[in-house]
Scaffold this motif. Structure first.
Motif, mmCIF file in Angstrom:
data_model
loop_
_atom_site.group_PDB
_atom_site.id
_atom_site.type_symbol
_atom_site.label_atom_id
_atom_site.label_comp_id
_atom_site.label_asym_id
_atom_site.label_seq_id
_atom_site.Cartn_x
_atom_site.Cartn_y
_atom_site.Cartn_z
ATOM 1 N N SER A 47 0.836 -1.211 0.000
ATOM 2 C CA SER A 47 0.000 0.000 0.000
ATOM 3 C C SER A 47 0.867 1.256 0.000
ATOM 4 O O SER A 47 0.609 2.208 -0.745
ATOM 5 C CB SER A 47 -0.915 0.009 1.229
ATOM 6 O OG SER A 47 -1.749 -1.125 1.253
ATOM 7 N N GLU A 66 -16.543 3.090 -4.693
ATOM 8 C CA GLU A 66 -15.636 2.795 -3.583
ATOM 9 C C GLU A 66 -15.911 1.398 -3.035
ATOM 10 O O GLU A 66 -14.990 0.684 -2.611
ATOM 11 C CB GLU A 66 -15.808 3.830 -2.465
ATOM 12 C CG GLU A 66 -14.731 3.766 -1.389
ATOM 13 C CD GLU A 66 -13.367 4.205 -1.890
ATOM 14 O OE1 GLU A 66 -12.365 3.728 -1.338
ATOM 15 O OE2 GLU A 66 -13.306 5.025 -2.833
ATOM 16 N N PHE A 69 -13.849 -1.295 -4.618
ATOM 17 C CA PHE A 69 -12.498 -1.439 -4.070
ATOM 18 C C PHE A 69 -12.521 -2.193 -2.741
ATOM 19 O O PHE A 69 -11.627 -2.976 -2.438
ATOM 20 C CB PHE A 69 -11.859 -0.065 -3.865
ATOM 21 C CG PHE A 69 -11.342 0.564 -5.130
ATOM 22 C CD1 PHE A 69 -10.226 0.052 -5.771
ATOM 23 C CD2 PHE A 69 -11.968 1.663 -5.681
ATOM 24 C CE1 PHE A 69 -9.739 0.616 -6.933
ATOM 25 C CE2 PHE A 69 -11.500 2.246 -6.851
ATOM 26 C CZ PHE A 69 -10.374 1.717 -7.476
ATOM 27 N N TYR A 178 -2.818 2.997 -8.821
ATOM 28 C CA TYR A 178 -3.909 3.469 -7.971
ATOM 29 C C TYR A 178 -4.775 2.298 -7.513
ATOM 30 O O TYR A 178 -5.134 2.194 -6.336
ATOM 31 C CB TYR A 178 -4.756 4.484 -8.726
ATOM 32 C CG TYR A 178 -5.858 5.104 -7.898
ATOM 33 C CD1 TYR A 178 -5.593 6.149 -7.030
ATOM 34 C CD2 TYR A 178 -7.170 4.636 -7.994
ATOM 35 C CE1 TYR A 178 -6.602 6.722 -6.271
ATOM 36 C CE2 TYR A 178 -8.189 5.199 -7.245
ATOM 37 C CZ TYR A 178 -7.897 6.243 -6.380
ATOM 38 O OH TYR A 178 -8.903 6.804 -5.618
ATOM 39 N N LYS A 182 -5.239 1.052 -3.620
ATOM 40 C CA LYS A 182 -6.547 0.979 -2.974
ATOM 41 C C LYS A 182 -6.866 -0.445 -2.532
ATOM 42 O O LYS A 182 -7.372 -0.669 -1.419
ATOM 43 C CB LYS A 182 -7.620 1.469 -3.951
ATOM 44 C CG LYS A 182 -7.537 2.937 -4.305
ATOM 45 C CD LYS A 182 -7.980 3.823 -3.160
ATOM 46 C CE LYS A 182 -9.464 3.728 -2.916
ATOM 47 N NZ LYS A 182 -9.911 4.675 -1.859
#
Length: 300
Positions: A47, A66, A69, A178, A182
């Protein structure tokens, strides 16, 4: 079109060899660390690595977006929990053979949840033969704790097939850095909750020597960060089934690597069971070359 297909195949092969070696590295790390401790290092460092390389990218997303994810992160967390606990209970070579069933489970999930990759009679036949091979390998030493490890790995394979499905269906229109950032951020979140609920010990950083650090670095940089990026790109370019088909070579790779680096024996039962898994894979693979090409959508 041809360029993207070539790239997809290169990404898949590179990821295959990177991941096959992780079972040897994992066995080494498990001598000093618990499975959840290895995962904590792996998730958090991936991360952070993704955040450093992607520091300027930010996207305002809806709750639904979201949530995608969150789901992908949870599947990654669940897969690794099952895999690492399974690796502690069984051999790396057993896991390699069981991993060879992933293309079948990927094909089954793709059949029910996508329009362009459908189940066939060859898939069913190949799956039955392959599972027979898994049974021969798992029961080669009688009823033992090793079977629990094999079963956990089989569950992990099923979870991974749904992870691959999510990557294909969601088609995240963000950079791979990205998406990786995430995904592992949410995986870290679920892992920390899991450790708190199960009262697992957090790792003592002061006890990490050079060799352990090197092993963790391999898992973080090569296997996790680059591996997940390459795997995601392969799926975008050539589809779930064709990407997963490369995993048919994993059993042989892991068996040889485990024999060289871990001294794990190559038994007659493993060879017979592995033969059944490879035969099942060959039946499906042959059909994929002889039949119609599946339609694949490309997303940069």
């Amino acid at each position: 079109m041809k360029s993207k297909i070539l790239k997809g195949n290169i990404f898949a092969v590179t990821t295959l060899f990177a991941w096959d070696f992780t079972y040897v590295v994992g066995k080494f790390l498990l001598k000093e660390l618990e499975p959840v401790q290895i995962l904590l290092f792996r998730f958090i460092l991936v991360s952070l690595l993704g955040a450093v390389l992607n520091i300027n990218e930010y996207h305002k997303k809806s709750i639904k977006e979201e949530g995608k994810f969150v789901l992908v992160g949870f599947l990654v967390f669940l897969y690794f929990i099952l895999e690492n606990n399974g690796l502690k209970l069984t051999t790396a070579s057993n896991i390699g053979f069981i991993l060879g069933t992933l293309p079948f489970f990927s094909s089954i999930t793709a059949h029910f949840f996508t329009k362009d990759e459908k189940i066939t009679k060859e898939l069913i036949l190949g799956f039955v033969i392959s599972m027979l091979g898994v049974g021969i390998i798992s029961f080669s030493n009688g009823i033992s704790v090793r079977i629990r490890g094999d079963f956990l790995m089989l569950l992990a394979v099923i979870v991974w097939s749904f992870y691959s499905l999510c990557l294909k269906k969601y088609k995240f229109r963000y950079s791979v850095y990205y998406v990786t950032k995430k995904t592992f951020s949410y995986a870290s979140f679920f892992l920390i909750i899991y450790m708190l609920v199960t009262k697992s010990k957090f790792p003592d950083i002061s006890k990490i020597d050079f060799q352990l650090g090197l092993g963790i670095a391999y898992l973080v940089i090569v296997a996790s960060f680059l591996g997940f990026i390459f795997w995601g790109k392969a799926i975008k370019y050539i589809g779930i089934v064709k990407t997963s088909n490369y995993l048919y070579f994993s059993p042989i790779n892991v068996m040889i690597i485990s024999y060289i680096f871990l001294g794990e024996g190559i038994t007659v039962q493993k060879l017979i069971g592995g033969g059944f898994i490879l035969l099942g894979g060959f039946i499906l693979k042959k059909k994929s070359f002889d039949g119609k090409k599946s339609r694949v959508e490309y997303v940069e």
